[in-house]
Design a protein around this motif. Structure first.
Motif, PDB file in Angstrom:
ATOM      1  N   GLY A   1      39.929 -26.124  25.030  1.00 54.79           N
ATOM      2  CA  GLY A   1      41.104 -26.085  25.913  1.00 54.79           C
ATOM      3  C   GLY A   1      41.572 -24.659  26.165  1.00 54.79           C
ATOM      4  N   SER A   2      41.489 -23.827  25.146  1.00 53.17           N
ATOM      5  CA  SER A   2      41.902 -22.428  25.271  1.00 53.17           C
ATOM      6  C   SER A   2      40.938 -21.656  26.162  1.00 53.17           C
ATOM      7  CB  SER A   2      41.937 -21.766  23.888  1.00 53.17           C
ATOM      8  OG  SER A   2      42.945 -22.349  23.106  1.00 53.17           O
ATOM      9  N   LEU A   3      39.639 -21.867  25.921  1.00 54.15           N
ATOM     10  CA  LEU A   3      38.613 -21.186  26.722  1.00 54.15           C
ATOM     11  C   LEU A   3      38.715 -21.563  28.195  1.00 54.15           C
ATOM     12  CD1 LEU A   3      35.574 -21.745  24.331  1.00 54.15           C
ATOM     13  CD2 LEU A   3      36.543 -19.520  24.906  1.00 54.15           C
ATOM     14  N   LEU A   4      39.066 -22.838  28.429  1.00 51.22           N
ATOM     15  CA  LEU A   4      39.163 -23.322  29.817  1.00 51.22           C
ATOM     16  C   LEU A   4      40.203 -22.541  30.612  1.00 51.22           C
ATOM     17  CD1 LEU A   4      38.949 -27.220  29.759  1.00 51.22           C
ATOM     18  CD2 LEU A   4      37.835 -25.705  31.414  1.00 51.22           C
ATOM     19  N   VAL A   5      41.304 -22.183  29.968  1.00 44.83           N
ATOM     20  CA  VAL A   5      42.362 -21.469  30.687  1.00 44.83           C
ATOM     21  C   VAL A   5      41.862 -20.089  31.132  1.00 44.83           C
ATOM     22  CG1 VAL A   5      44.707 -20.535  30.555  1.00 44.83           C
ATOM     23  CG2 VAL A   5      44.171 -22.696  29.414  1.00 44.83           C
ATOM     24  N   GLY A   6      41.253 -19.346  30.199  1.00 42.13           N
ATOM     25  CA  GLY A   6      40.759 -18.007  30.538  1.00 42.13           C
ATOM     26  C   GLY A   6      39.619 -18.062  31.542  1.00 42.13           C
ATOM     27  N   THR A   7      38.733 -19.036  31.350  1.00 40.72           N
ATOM     28  CA  THR A   7      37.577 -19.159  32.244  1.00 40.72           C
ATOM     29  C   THR A   7      38.032 -19.522  33.654  1.00 40.72           C
ATOM     30  OG1 THR A   7      36.286 -19.930  30.360  1.00 40.72           O
ATOM     31  CG2 THR A   7      35.322 -20.284  32.529  1.00 40.72           C
ATOM     32  N   SER A   8      38.903 -20.508  33.764  1.00 44.20           N
ATOM     33  CA  SER A   8      39.348 -20.947  35.094  1.00 44.20           C
ATOM     34  C   SER A   8      40.097 -19.820  35.796  1.00 44.20           C
ATOM     35  CB  SER A   8      40.283 -22.157  34.989  1.00 44.20           C
ATOM     36  OG  SER A   8      39.699 -23.125  34.184  1.00 44.20           O
ATOM     37  N   PHE A   9      40.963 -19.141  35.050  1.00 42.58           N
ATOM     38  CA  PHE A   9      41.707 -18.038  35.645  1.00 42.58           C
ATOM     39  C   PHE A   9      40.729 -16.966  36.146  1.00 42.58           C
ATOM     40  CE2 PHE A   9      43.473 -13.836  35.538  1.00 42.58           C
ATOM     41  CZ  PHE A   9      44.635 -13.987  36.283  1.00 42.58           C
ATOM     42  N   SER A  10      39.761 -16.618  35.315  1.00 42.55           N
ATOM     43  CA  SER A  10      38.814 -15.545  35.665  1.00 42.55           C
ATOM     44  C   SER A  10      37.988 -15.930  36.882  1.00 42.55           C
ATOM     45  CB  SER A  10      37.876 -15.256  34.484  1.00 42.55           C
ATOM     46  OG  SER A  10      38.636 -14.901  33.363  1.00 42.55           O
ATOM     47  N   LYS A  11      37.550 -17.179  36.917  1.00 42.20           N
ATOM     48  CA  LYS A  11      36.760 -17.642  38.066  1.00 42.20           C
ATOM     49  C   LYS A  11      37.585 -17.544  39.352  1.00 42.20           C
ATOM     50  CE  LYS A  11      34.483 -21.627  37.282  1.00 42.20           C
ATOM     51  NZ  LYS A  11      34.180 -22.902  36.590  1.00 42.20           N
ATOM     52  N   GLY A  12      38.813 -18.016  39.280  1.00 42.24           N
ATOM     53  CA  GLY A  12      39.682 -18.007  40.458  1.00 42.24           C
ATOM     54  C   GLY A  12      39.976 -16.590  40.931  1.00 42.24           C
ATOM     55  N   PHE A  13      40.258 -15.706  39.967  1.00 38.84           N
ATOM     56  CA  PHE A  13      40.632 -14.333  40.311  1.00 38.84           C
ATOM     57  C   PHE A  13      39.424 -13.586  40.893  1.00 38.84           C
ATOM     58  CE2 PHE A  13      43.160 -10.436  38.558  1.00 38.84           C
ATOM     59  CZ  PHE A  13      43.816 -10.315  39.778  1.00 38.84           C
ATOM     60  N   ALA A  14      38.257 -13.797  40.278  1.00 42.49           N
ATOM     61  CA  ALA A  14      37.039 -13.132  40.775  1.00 42.49           C
ATOM     62  C   ALA A  14      36.703 -13.633  42.176  1.00 42.49           C
ATOM     63  CB  ALA A  14      35.874 -13.390  39.817  1.00 42.49           C
ATOM     64  N   GLN A  15      36.893 -14.919  42.382  1.00 41.14           N
ATOM     65  CA  GLN A  15      36.621 -15.508  43.700  1.00 41.14           C
ATOM     66  C   GLN A  15      37.556 -14.899  44.748  1.00 41.14           C
ATOM     67  OE1 GLN A  15      34.291 -17.726  44.509  1.00 41.14           O
ATOM     68  NE2 GLN A  15      34.951 -18.162  46.596  1.00 41.14           N
ATOM     69  N   ALA A  16      38.844 -14.835  44.377  1.00 41.14           N
ATOM     70  CA  ALA A  16      39.838 -14.316  45.323  1.00 41.14           C
ATOM     71  C   ALA A  16      39.560 -12.846  45.669  1.00 41.14           C
ATOM     72  CB  ALA A  16      41.237 -14.460  44.728  1.00 41.14           C
ATOM     73  N   LEU A  17      39.104 -12.081  44.662  1.00 40.94           N
ATOM     74  CA  LEU A  17      38.861 -10.649  44.897  1.00 40.94           C
ATOM     75  C   LEU A  17      37.432 -10.379  45.390  1.00 40.94           C
ATOM     76  CD1 LEU A  17      40.555  -9.269  41.632  1.00 40.94           C
ATOM     77  CD2 LEU A  17      41.467  -9.123  43.954  1.00 40.94           C
TER      78      LEU A  17
END
Ligand code: KG4
Ligand code: ZN
Length: 343
Positions: A86-102
């Motif tokens: 559950g903890s890893l999911l938060v960092g992973t999802s955030f990173s994926k979204g941010f990398a996609q946006a940038l």
């Protein structure tokens, strides 16, 4: 052009973000989670909720402290595993979204390898003191205890590891038995400084090869206290510093025995420490003592890089970035994760 890496760490109970520019650390922000203290250990569901609350402010603060705009980031490095799902999911999802946006690359990092990579964080005062290859690293954290051989920045091989509890877990579980709050490791360290390390003896394991075992020590500590408490209800409160010092000494002896063996088997005398337990003052001192006797060249991390942090994720990302080792956008976290052998 400069390489600027944003590192994100969320594998357990610390939400962390850091910015590394060309290998130099610009910011390193960590938000701990006090919510677990009342439970005597990390509660996974509470950890992931706290990560969700913390992640955006922590990343924002890391970028501001670094003086870096999000448009300047070259890539995002994130902890893919191992850790709490559950903890890893938060960092992973955030990173994926941010990398996609940038529209920048995403780099997955193995948390354990990242602990070792702190030895490659550039620092104006320390550039000349990075380990040469090959070197050995004793990686001692809350969940893992390993002896690792490092042949290149990301080329690492586990030579031995614990077959049951980790060293940090042993500090924490034994501390809990004495009534200390979680995490007990740092408290045992503090109390041990005023105690006699030779006062009490606890059992040591007999394990083959370069592997470790700590569950026998934990049981021996538990039974020892149970017997003494039957004779004297005040036994723990009356003997706390000696108990902590004796426990700490036993853990360090177990750790060092196999590390010495690994050094003589491999002929490698460059030896590093990494992971949360490498903050332990007794362990750090023992490494220094042994360095003199065994002619070891030792590498002990700065305190801020011992326990979980994102500087280690960002620096590991910096080396993977240079190798073009990027992850697909549909990557997902791994609660268990092997060492990265892609390099
Ligand atoms: O590396 P880390 O922050 O998280 C994991 O990846 O597990 O390690 C946390 C562990 C905990 O078990 C904590 O009690 C231990 O490191 N620790 C210490 C000290 N500081 C942290 N153990 C002994 N002495 C310390 N000073
Ligand atoms: Zn860790």
């Amino acid at each position: 052009m400069s390489i600027i890496i944003l590192g994100i760490e969320s594998s357990c109970d610390d939400t962390a973000a850091a910015v590394v520019k060309d290998g130099y650390i610009l910011s390193n922000v960590i938000s701990g989670q006090d919510v677990h203290q009342a439970y005597g250990g990390v509660v996974p569901e509470l950890a992931s909720r706290a990560h969700q609350q913390n992640i955006i402010p922590v990343v924002d603060s890391a970028l501001k402290k670094a003086g870096v705009l999000k448009q300047e980031i070259s890539a995002i490095a994130f902890t893919r595993g191992p850790g709490l799902m559950g903890s890893l999911l938060v960092g992973t999802s955030f990173s994926k979204g941010f990398a996609q946006a940038l529209n920048i690359p995403l780099i997955e990092i193995n948390h354990l390898q990242a602990h070792i990579m702190v030895h490659f964080i550039h620092d104006n005062n320390r550039d000349n003191n990075m380990p040469d290859f090959p070197f050995l690293c004793l990686l001692v954290s809350g969940g893992h205890t390993q002896i690792v051989r490092i042949d290149d920045y990301l080329k690492m091989e586990i030579l031995g590891e614990t077959i049951d509890d980790a060293a940090g877990e042993t500090f924490d579980k034994c501390a809990k038995i004495t009534g200390l709050p979680y995490p007990g490791g740092p408290l045992v360290d503090k109390l041990a400084t005023g105690g006699d390390p030779n006062r009490f003896k606890f059992s040591k394991p007999k394990v083959s090869d370069l592997n470790y075992s700590f569950s026998g020590l934990k049981t021996s500590f538990l039974y020892f206290l149970r017997d003494r408490l039957q004779e004297n209800k005040e036994f723990i409160v009356n003997n706390m510093p000696d108990l902590c010092a004796s426990l700490q000494k036993t853990i360090i002896e177990i750790l060092m025995e196999k590390l010495i063996q690994a050094s003589s088997q491999t002929g490698i005398r460059s030896i590093a420490l990494a992971g949360g337990v490498s903050a332990n003052s007794g362990l750090r001192n023992e490494m220094k003592r042994l360095a003199g006797i065994k002619k070891w060249k030792i590498y002990i991390p700065e305190f801020r890089y011992t326990t979980d942090n994102a500087a280690m994720i960002a620096i590991a990302g910096y080396y993977k970035y240079q190798g073009g080792l990027f992850s697909p956008r549909d990557t997902s976290p791994l609660a268990r994760m092997d060492y990265d052998r892609s390099v």
